[in-house]
Design a protein around this motif. Sequence first.
Motif, PDB file in Angstrom:
ATOM      1  N   HIS A  88       9.238 -81.139  26.861  1.00  0.00           N
ATOM      2  CA  HIS A  88      10.277 -81.094  28.015  1.00  0.00           C
ATOM      3  C   HIS A  88      11.630 -81.642  27.916  1.00  0.00           C
ATOM      4  N   SER A 115       8.351 -75.018  22.731  1.00  0.00           N
ATOM      5  CA  SER A 115       7.416 -73.873  23.195  1.00  0.00           C
ATOM      6  C   SER A 115       8.202 -72.840  24.201  1.00  0.00           C
ATOM      7  N   ALA A 116       9.032 -73.493  24.813  1.00  0.00           N
ATOM      8  CA  ALA A 116      10.056 -72.369  25.738  1.00  0.00           C
ATOM      9  C   ALA A 116      10.750 -71.579  24.967  1.00  0.00           C
ATOM     10  N   ARG A 119       8.601 -68.746  23.330  1.00  0.00           N
ATOM     11  CA  ARG A 119       8.190 -67.433  24.125  1.00  0.00           C
ATOM     12  C   ARG A 119       8.907 -66.328  24.106  1.00  0.00           C
ATOM     13  N   ASP A 190       9.593 -77.219  35.336  1.00  0.00           N
ATOM     14  CA  ASP A 190       8.652 -76.238  35.769  1.00  0.00           C
ATOM     15  C   ASP A 190       7.649 -76.345  34.828  1.00  0.00           C
ATOM     16  N   ASP A 191       6.314 -76.473  35.309  1.00  0.00           N
ATOM     17  CA  ASP A 191       5.308 -76.616  34.256  1.00  0.00           C
ATOM     18  C   ASP A 191       4.916 -75.136  33.673  1.00  0.00           C
ATOM     19  N   GLU A 192       5.271 -73.974  34.495  1.00  0.00           N
ATOM     20  CA  GLU A 192       4.926 -72.870  33.992  1.00  0.00           C
ATOM     21  C   GLU A 192       5.683 -72.488  32.647  1.00  0.00           C
ATOM     22  N   THR A 193       7.246 -72.530  33.084  1.00  0.00           N
ATOM     23  CA  THR A 193       8.282 -72.103  32.238  1.00  0.00           C
ATOM     24  C   THR A 193       8.610 -73.086  31.163  1.00  0.00           C
ATOM     25  N   ARG A 194       8.446 -74.268  31.465  1.00  0.00           N
ATOM     26  CA  ARG A 194       8.765 -75.518  30.500  1.00  0.00           C
ATOM     27  C   ARG A 194      10.338 -75.648  30.629  1.00  0.00           C
ATOM     28  N   LYS A 197      13.923 -76.716  36.571  1.00  0.00           N
ATOM     29  CA  LYS A 197      14.054 -76.131  37.929  1.00  0.00           C
ATOM     30  C   LYS A 197      15.239 -75.614  38.272  1.00  0.00           C
TER      31      LYS A 197
END
Length: 264
Positions: A88, A115-116, A119, A190-194, A197
């Motif tokens: 993160h 990781s972001a 994608r 944001d945990d979903e998008t990494r 926010k």
Amino acid sequence: MDESVVVSPDWVATRLEEPGVRIVDVRDPWEYDGIGHVPGAVSVPFDSYRDESDVDRGTLPGPAAFGELLSGVGIAPDDTVVAYDDTHGVFAARFVLTALEYGHDDVRLLDGDYSAWNRAHETTTDEPDLEPTAYEPDPLAREESPLVGLEAVEDALARDALFVDTREEHEFAEAHLPGAVRFDWREVVDDETRRLKSGGELEDVLAAYGISRDREIVLYCNTARRISHTYVVLRALGYDDVAFYEGSLTEWLANDGEVETGLD
């Protein structure tokens, strides 16, 4: 979000071929080599830019060591540097803070992490061709450093500054500076998008803890890693009065500083 501080994966993707734009991967070498990395990125592992001595473990490495490190991976003082990790951004933010402190004018954090990036964008295991530079840090280049020491922290406590502790709940309960608020640095992610926010969401999160632009803010944790991320986020949002207690609670306790316990 100020792009001179934090940049999106798309921003990086459109500039990978531009001269003077250098990408720094601060993950462990096995991740860089075995999992892959952003094309053109150089490997600068987290442990290489912090003091690992028993005297001052985890703090800044010193300008000479940092200059040698950046010289070895071919970074020049006028390069635009973007750092990333796969946690993160907390380790990469520490690189950003270190580079700023040693006078690098243009260093930014990738919004998100590896990781972001992975994608939506390509990765590689190819290592870039490196041409070493003669990087000379200039710690005096900054007009005013955000880093503060023990005496300045004592003065800030007397002024009723807002102390922000970015550690885990159990660490905070065990001991924290008087009047500090606990703010989990991960709350801005944001945990979903990494990724971070949105600006509005970030403002709401910060306001819930009383973190506002009209307060004098002093950040601390244990060894100044986690506050690096919060510091970069606040800078990107335009917060001006933010101090960075480099010694953090480790130094405070070593000097018998007053602490409070519990979660209230």
